[in-house]
Scaffold this motif. Structure first.
Motif, PDB file in Angstrom:
ATOM      1  N   GLY A 181     -13.700   0.772   1.166  1.00 19.11           N
ATOM      2  CA  GLY A 181     -12.571   1.764   1.159  1.00 19.11           C
ATOM      3  C   GLY A 181     -11.630   0.871   2.581  1.00 19.11           C
ATOM      4  O   GLY A 181     -10.753   2.414   1.850  1.00 19.11           O
ATOM      5  N   ALA A 182     -11.238   0.349   2.537  1.00 19.47           N
ATOM      6  CA  ALA A 182      -9.779  -0.055   3.233  1.00 19.47           C
ATOM      7  C   ALA A 182      -9.195  -0.183   2.231  1.00 19.47           C
ATOM      8  O   ALA A 182      -7.572   0.384   2.000  1.00 19.47           O
ATOM      9  N   VAL A 183      -9.202  -0.834   0.705  1.00 21.20           N
ATOM     10  CA  VAL A 183      -8.359  -1.174  -0.183  1.00 21.20           C
ATOM     11  C   VAL A 183      -7.254   0.091  -0.420  1.00 21.20           C
ATOM     12  O   VAL A 183      -6.661   0.756  -0.773  1.00 21.20           O
ATOM     13  N   ARG A 184      -8.791   1.192  -0.943  1.00 21.29           N
ATOM     14  CA  ARG A 184      -8.797   2.881  -1.621  1.00 21.29           C
ATOM     15  C   ARG A 184      -7.934   3.469  -0.132  1.00 21.29           C
ATOM     16  O   ARG A 184      -6.477   4.653  -0.799  1.00 21.29           O
ATOM     17  N   ALA A 185      -8.086   3.163   0.480  1.00 18.86           N
ATOM     18  CA  ALA A 185      -6.995   4.116   1.259  1.00 18.86           C
ATOM     19  C   ALA A 185      -5.610   3.203   2.210  1.00 18.86           C
ATOM     20  O   ALA A 185      -4.548   4.227   2.489  1.00 18.86           O
ATOM     21  N   ALA A 186      -5.820   1.973   1.876  1.00 20.42           N
ATOM     22  CA  ALA A 186      -3.902   1.234   1.807  1.00 20.42           C
ATOM     23  C   ALA A 186      -3.534   1.835   0.869  1.00 20.42           C
ATOM     24  O   ALA A 186      -2.324   2.188   0.791  1.00 20.42           O
ATOM     25  N   ALA A 187      -4.283   2.178  -0.026  1.00 24.44           N
ATOM     26  CA  ALA A 187      -3.161   2.308  -1.672  1.00 24.44           C
ATOM     27  C   ALA A 187      -2.773   3.829  -1.559  1.00 24.44           C
ATOM     28  O   ALA A 187      -1.794   4.711  -1.883  1.00 24.44           O
ATOM     29  N   ALA A 188      -3.765   5.469  -0.606  1.00 29.29           N
ATOM     30  CA  ALA A 188      -3.850   6.291  -0.749  1.00 29.29           C
ATOM     31  C   ALA A 188      -2.058   6.522   0.502  1.00 29.29           C
ATOM     32  O   ALA A 188      -2.250   7.823   1.031  1.00 29.29           O
ATOM     33  N   GLY A 189      -2.202   5.388   0.414  1.00 28.19           N
ATOM     34  CA  GLY A 189      -1.188   5.575   2.016  1.00 28.19           C
ATOM     35  C   GLY A 189      -1.659   5.562   3.829  1.00 28.19           C
ATOM     36  O   GLY A 189      -0.467   6.020   4.784  1.00 28.19           O
ATOM     37  N   ASP A 190      -2.841   5.602   3.526  1.00 24.94           N
ATOM     38  CA  ASP A 190      -3.189   5.766   5.149  1.00 24.94           C
ATOM     39  C   ASP A 190      -3.665   4.494   5.807  1.00 24.94           C
ATOM     40  O   ASP A 190      -3.597   3.054   4.953  1.00 24.94           O
ATOM     41  N   ALA A 191      -3.447   4.308   7.102  1.00 23.79           N
ATOM     42  CA  ALA A 191      -4.068   2.851   7.732  1.00 23.79           C
ATOM     43  C   ALA A 191      -5.229   3.178   7.488  1.00 23.79           C
ATOM     44  O   ALA A 191      -6.199   3.962   7.277  1.00 23.79           O
ATOM     45  N   TYR A 192      -5.517   1.702   7.342  1.00 25.73           N
ATOM     46  CA  TYR A 192      -7.324   1.671   8.079  1.00 25.73           C
ATOM     47  C   TYR A 192      -7.065   0.887   9.269  1.00 25.73           C
ATOM     48  O   TYR A 192      -6.845  -0.075   8.895  1.00 25.73           O
ATOM     49  N   LEU A 193      -8.333   1.054   9.877  1.00 27.04           N
ATOM     50  CA  LEU A 193      -8.411  -0.226  10.968  1.00 27.04           C
ATOM     51  C   LEU A 193     -10.658   0.083  11.308  1.00 27.04           C
ATOM     52  O   LEU A 193     -10.651   0.700  11.674  1.00 27.04           O
ATOM     53  N   SER A 194     -10.254  -1.684  10.977  1.00 31.67           N
ATOM     54  CA  SER A 194     -11.805  -1.356  10.708  1.00 31.67           C
ATOM     55  C   SER A 194     -12.819  -1.438  12.100  1.00 31.67           C
ATOM     56  O   SER A 194     -12.090  -1.855  13.108  1.00 31.67           O
TER      57      SER A 194
END
Length: 215
Positions: free
Chosen positions: A113-126
């Motif tokens: 999910g983090a990789v998908r979010a980053a690729a979509a231009g979103d930030a991800y914080l565990s």
């Protein structure tokens, strides 16, 4: 297909991450690196979308590699891999424009999910890293940080504050749009405007500011 580079000096860690990511049908691990210098070179050569960088690597550590990628290949979204004992590095990574943070013991689904979010231009914080990121920014007393955050947020319009509040909840652009009945493109415009007004380098910084302001 999301093209990913995995950089960690431990072969077993790289193998485990590769196995998890390649189980997703929209992710391809196109390169692996054992040090930060190699990571920068391979990320550019393979035109990766997302780079997963361990903070502690030889030759060039993850933070230095993040900074160099920001200059040499700013289109690459970088996720930092960290452990519970490394929260002192998180603020540096935020300042260098990291797209998000993951603990090495994160669940497989969270990594994907983090990789998908980053690729979509979103930030991800565990979720597991959120407290450690917040702690690393908590050099000032909570009351002072809250007051300073509210003063900065006051410069935003009501709609911008609505968007910022959802950033603080960790929602993606798409989810924010659905919640506020806006198109994803409109949300992106708002996010860019918010970052500029708040003088934040990335979404993670803005999200933490939203939390301090109690939005």
């Amino acid at each position: 297909m999301i093209r990913v580079l995995v950089a960690d000096d431990e072969p077993l860690i790289r193998a485990g991450i590769r196995m998890i990511l390649t189980s997703a049908d929209d992710i391809e691990v196109v390169a692996e690196a054992a040090d930060g210098r190699e990571a920068v070179e391979l990320a550019r050569r393979h035109r990766v979308d997302v780079a997963l960088l361990d903070i502690r690597m030889p030759v060039l550590d993850g933070l230095a590699a993040l900074a160099e990628l920001g200059r040499a290949a700013p289109e690459v979204r970088v996720l930092i891999l960290t452990t519970f004992g490394q929260r002192e590095n998180v603020l540096c990574a935020l300042r260098e424009g990291g797209a998000g943070f993951l603990l090495k013991d994160s669940a497989p689904g969270e990594l994907i999910g983090a990789v998908r979010a980053a690729a979509a231009g979103d930030a991800y914080l565990s979720p597991g890293a959120t407290r450690h990121v917040a702690d690393s920014l908590a050099s000032a007393p909570a009351e002072d940080r809250g007051r300073a955050a509210r003063e900065r947020v006051a410069a935003l319009s009501e709609r911008e504050r609505d968007v910022l509040a959802l950033l603080g909840e960790g929602l993606s652009n798409a989810d924010t749009g659905r919640r506020l009945h806006m198109s994803e493109a409109t949300v992106k415009t708002y996010v860019s405007r918010i970052l500029a007004k708040l003088e934040c380098d990335n979404r993670v910084q803005a999200a933490l500011l939203a939390r301090d302001a109690s939005l």
